[in-house]
Design an enzyme around this catalytic site. Sequence first.
Site, mmCIF file in Angstrom:
data_model
loop_
_atom_site.group_PDB
_atom_site.id
_atom_site.type_symbol
_atom_site.label_atom_id
_atom_site.label_comp_id
_atom_site.label_asym_id
_atom_site.label_seq_id
_atom_site.Cartn_x
_atom_site.Cartn_y
_atom_site.Cartn_z
ATOM 1 N N SER A 100 -34.056 58.154 -18.341
ATOM 2 C CA SER A 100 -34.306 56.769 -17.951
ATOM 3 C C SER A 100 -34.907 55.988 -19.128
ATOM 4 C CB SER A 100 -35.212 56.754 -16.713
ATOM 5 O OG SER A 100 -35.313 55.472 -16.155
ATOM 6 N N HIS A 125 -29.478 55.835 -16.698
ATOM 7 C CA HIS A 125 -29.047 55.302 -15.402
ATOM 8 C C HIS A 125 -29.527 53.862 -15.284
ATOM 9 C CE1 HIS A 125 -32.984 56.756 -13.193
ATOM 10 N NE2 HIS A 125 -33.229 55.941 -14.201
#
EC number: 3.4.21.92
Length: 206
Positions: A100, A125
Amino acid sequence: MPFMPVPYVIEQTHRGERSYDIYSRLLKDRIVMLGTEIDDDVANVIVAQLLFLESEDPDKDINLYINSPGGSVTAGLAIYDTMQYVKCPVSTICVGQAASMGAVLLLAGAKGKRYALPSSRIMIHQPLGGVRGQATDIEIQAKEILRMKAKLNELIVKHTGQSIERVEKDTDRDYFMGASEAKAYGIIDEIQNPRKVVGLGKEEKK
Protein backbone atom coordinates in the site's frame (compact mmCIF):
# COMPACT_ATOMS: atom_id res chain seq x y z
CA MET A 1 0.53 -6.94 20.78
CA PRO A 2 3.43 -7.69 23.16
CA PHE A 3 5.85 -4.90 23.97
CA MET A 4 9.16 -5.26 22.16
CA PRO A 5 12.04 -3.65 24.07
CA VAL A 6 14.34 -1.44 21.99
CA PRO A 7 17.92 -2.77 21.93
CA TYR A 8 20.77 -0.49 22.96
CA VAL A 9 24.27 -0.33 21.50
CA ILE A 10 27.31 0.51 23.63
CA GLU A 11 30.16 2.40 21.97
CA GLN A 12 33.55 3.39 23.32
CA THR A 13 34.44 7.08 22.92
CA HIS A 14 37.32 9.21 24.19
CA ARG A 15 34.98 10.17 27.02
CA GLY A 16 34.17 6.60 27.91
CA GLU A 17 31.17 4.45 27.07
CA ARG A 18 28.10 5.86 25.37
CA SER A 19 24.84 4.04 24.77
CA TYR A 20 22.41 4.55 21.89
CA ASP A 21 19.08 2.96 21.19
CA ILE A 22 19.43 0.98 17.97
CA TYR A 23 17.46 3.49 15.86
CA SER A 24 19.60 6.41 17.00
CA ARG A 25 22.71 4.40 16.21
CA LEU A 26 21.42 3.65 12.72
CA LEU A 27 20.59 7.33 12.25
CA LYS A 28 24.28 8.14 12.78
CA ASP A 29 24.94 6.15 9.60
CA ARG A 30 22.08 7.92 7.78
CA ILE A 31 19.79 4.90 8.03
CA VAL A 32 16.09 5.51 8.69
CA MET A 33 13.84 2.54 9.52
CA LEU A 34 10.14 2.45 8.68
CA GLY A 35 9.06 -0.81 10.30
CA THR A 36 5.45 -0.22 11.29
CA GLU A 37 2.07 0.78 9.97
CA ILE A 38 2.14 4.40 8.78
CA ASP A 39 0.22 6.93 10.86
CA ASP A 40 0.72 10.61 11.68
CA ASP A 41 3.06 9.91 14.61
CA VAL A 42 5.26 7.59 12.56
CA ALA A 43 5.27 10.04 9.64
CA ASN A 44 6.31 12.93 11.88
CA VAL A 45 9.29 10.94 13.17
CA ILE A 46 10.37 9.89 9.66
CA VAL A 47 9.98 13.45 8.32
CA ALA A 48 12.02 14.83 11.24
CA GLN A 49 14.81 12.32 10.61
CA LEU A 50 14.94 13.14 6.89
CA LEU A 51 15.12 16.87 7.60
CA PHE A 52 17.80 16.35 10.25
CA LEU A 53 19.97 14.26 7.94
CA GLU A 54 19.62 16.86 5.19
CA SER A 55 20.81 19.55 7.59
CA GLU A 56 23.79 17.36 8.54
CA ASP A 57 24.91 16.78 4.94
CA PRO A 58 22.67 17.79 2.01
CA ASP A 59 24.78 15.88 -0.52
CA LYS A 60 25.03 12.48 1.15
CA ASP A 61 22.53 9.68 0.58
CA ILE A 62 19.86 8.75 3.09
CA ASN A 63 18.95 5.05 3.30
CA LEU A 64 15.27 4.40 4.08
CA TYR A 65 14.56 0.78 5.00
CA ILE A 66 10.90 -0.19 4.62
CA ASN A 67 9.03 -3.10 6.23
CA SER A 68 5.50 -1.76 6.38
CA PRO A 69 1.94 -2.90 5.61
CA GLY A 70 1.02 0.67 4.67
CA GLY A 71 -1.43 2.86 6.53
CA SER A 72 -2.70 6.42 6.36
CA VAL A 73 -2.52 7.93 2.88
CA THR A 74 -2.08 11.49 4.15
CA ALA A 75 0.66 10.45 6.58
CA GLY A 76 2.38 8.50 3.83
CA LEU A 77 2.20 11.47 1.47
CA ALA A 78 3.86 13.63 4.12
CA ILE A 79 6.84 11.26 4.01
CA TYR A 80 6.70 11.09 0.21
CA ASP A 81 6.72 14.88 -0.21
CA THR A 82 9.62 15.22 2.23
CA MET A 83 11.61 12.59 0.32
CA GLN A 84 11.16 14.68 -2.83
CA TYR A 85 11.81 17.95 -0.96
CA VAL A 86 15.15 17.19 0.68
CA LYS A 87 18.29 17.71 -1.38
CA CYS A 88 19.79 14.37 -0.33
CA PRO A 89 19.13 11.40 -2.60
CA VAL A 90 16.90 9.00 -0.63
CA SER A 91 17.67 5.35 -1.32
CA THR A 92 14.82 2.96 -0.47
CA ILE A 93 15.27 -0.68 0.53
CA CYS A 94 12.39 -3.12 1.08
CA VAL A 95 12.97 -5.73 3.77
CA GLY A 96 10.01 -8.02 4.40
CA GLN A 97 7.16 -6.16 2.80
CA ALA A 98 6.21 -2.82 1.32
CA ALA A 99 2.45 -2.75 0.89
CA SER A 100 0.00 0.00 0.00
CA MET A 101 1.59 3.33 1.06
CA GLY A 102 4.74 1.39 1.92
CA ALA A 103 5.03 0.45 -1.76
CA VAL A 104 4.50 4.07 -2.83
CA LEU A 105 7.37 5.14 -0.58
CA LEU A 106 9.55 2.33 -1.93
CA LEU A 107 9.07 3.38 -5.55
CA ALA A 108 9.58 7.06 -4.61
CA GLY A 109 13.26 6.55 -3.84
CA ALA A 110 15.99 8.13 -5.94
CA LYS A 111 16.15 6.65 -9.43
CA GLY A 112 18.69 3.87 -9.57
CA LYS A 113 18.71 3.56 -5.77
CA ARG A 114 15.51 1.61 -5.08
CA TYR A 115 16.15 -1.89 -3.81
CA ALA A 116 14.47 -4.96 -2.34
CA LEU A 117 15.91 -8.00 -0.62
CA PRO A 118 15.23 -11.29 -2.44
CA SER A 119 12.30 -12.48 -0.29
CA SER A 120 10.51 -9.13 -0.18
CA ARG A 121 6.82 -8.80 -0.96
CA ILE A 122 5.40 -5.66 -2.56
CA MET A 123 1.70 -4.86 -2.92
CA ILE A 124 -0.15 -1.98 -4.57
CA HIS A 125 -3.88 -1.28 -4.43
CA GLN A 126 -6.39 1.54 -4.31
CA PRO A 127 -7.05 3.49 -1.08
CA LEU A 128 -9.39 1.87 1.41
CA GLY A 129 -12.15 3.77 3.14
CA GLY A 130 -15.30 3.11 5.10
CA VAL A 131 -17.82 5.90 5.45
CA ARG A 132 -20.92 6.30 7.60
CA GLY A 133 -23.24 9.24 8.07
CA GLN A 134 -25.60 11.36 6.06
CA ALA A 135 -25.83 10.92 2.30
CA THR A 136 -24.10 14.25 1.65
CA ASP A 137 -21.19 13.33 3.94
CA ILE A 138 -20.83 9.96 2.25
CA GLU A 139 -20.74 11.66 -1.15
CA ILE A 140 -18.03 14.08 0.02
CA GLN A 141 -15.89 11.27 1.43
CA ALA A 142 -16.38 9.14 -1.68
CA LYS A 143 -15.14 12.00 -3.88
CA GLU A 144 -12.10 12.41 -1.62
CA ILE A 145 -11.27 8.70 -1.84
CA LEU A 146 -11.48 8.88 -5.64
CA ARG A 147 -9.23 11.96 -5.61
CA MET A 148 -6.64 10.16 -3.49
CA LYS A 149 -6.89 7.08 -5.71
CA ALA A 150 -6.12 9.22 -8.77
CA LYS A 151 -3.24 10.92 -6.92
CA LEU A 152 -1.61 7.64 -5.91
CA ASN A 153 -2.03 6.18 -9.39
CA GLU A 154 -0.32 9.27 -10.84
CA LEU A 155 2.62 8.77 -8.48
CA ILE A 156 2.94 5.10 -9.46
CA VAL A 157 2.89 6.07 -13.15
CA LYS A 158 5.47 8.81 -12.56
CA HIS A 159 7.99 6.61 -10.77
CA THR A 160 7.52 3.30 -12.62
CA GLY A 161 6.93 4.40 -16.20
CA GLN A 162 3.85 2.19 -16.46
CA SER A 163 0.80 3.43 -18.34
CA ILE A 164 -2.09 4.90 -16.38
CA GLU A 165 -4.36 2.23 -17.89
CA ARG A 166 -2.24 -0.59 -16.50
CA VAL A 167 -1.83 1.03 -13.09
CA GLU A 168 -5.58 1.64 -12.78
CA LYS A 169 -6.24 -2.00 -13.68
CA ASP A 170 -3.57 -3.40 -11.34
CA THR A 171 -4.56 -1.26 -8.34
CA ASP A 172 -8.26 -2.07 -8.66
CA ARG A 173 -7.58 -5.02 -6.32
CA ASP A 174 -4.62 -6.07 -4.18
CA TYR A 175 -1.72 -6.67 -6.59
CA PHE A 176 1.13 -8.65 -5.05
CA MET A 177 4.64 -8.90 -6.45
CA GLY A 178 7.88 -10.55 -5.49
CA ALA A 179 11.19 -8.74 -5.83
CA SER A 180 11.75 -9.83 -9.44
CA GLU A 181 8.24 -8.78 -10.46
CA ALA A 182 8.63 -5.43 -8.69
CA LYS A 183 11.85 -4.84 -10.62
CA ALA A 184 10.14 -5.63 -13.92
CA TYR A 185 7.26 -3.33 -12.97
CA GLY A 186 9.63 -0.42 -12.27
CA ILE A 187 8.99 -0.20 -8.53
CA ILE A 188 12.59 -1.07 -7.69
CA ASP A 189 15.82 -0.86 -9.66
CA GLU A 190 17.76 -3.79 -8.24
CA ILE A 191 17.38 -6.83 -6.01
CA GLN A 192 19.95 -6.41 -3.24
CA ASN A 193 22.05 -9.42 -2.34
CA PRO A 194 22.43 -9.37 1.48
CA ARG A 195 25.97 -10.75 1.20
CA LYS A 196 27.11 -7.42 -0.27
CA VAL A 197 26.26 -5.60 2.94
CA VAL A 198 29.42 -5.38 5.06
CA GLY A 199 28.59 -2.62 7.52
CA LEU A 200 26.13 0.07 8.48
CA GLY A 201 25.68 2.41 5.55
CA LYS A 202 28.67 0.84 3.75
CA GLU A 203 28.94 -1.37 0.69
CA GLU A 204 31.47 -3.97 -0.24
CA LYS A 205 34.54 -2.57 -1.99
CA LYS A 206 35.29 -3.98 -5.42
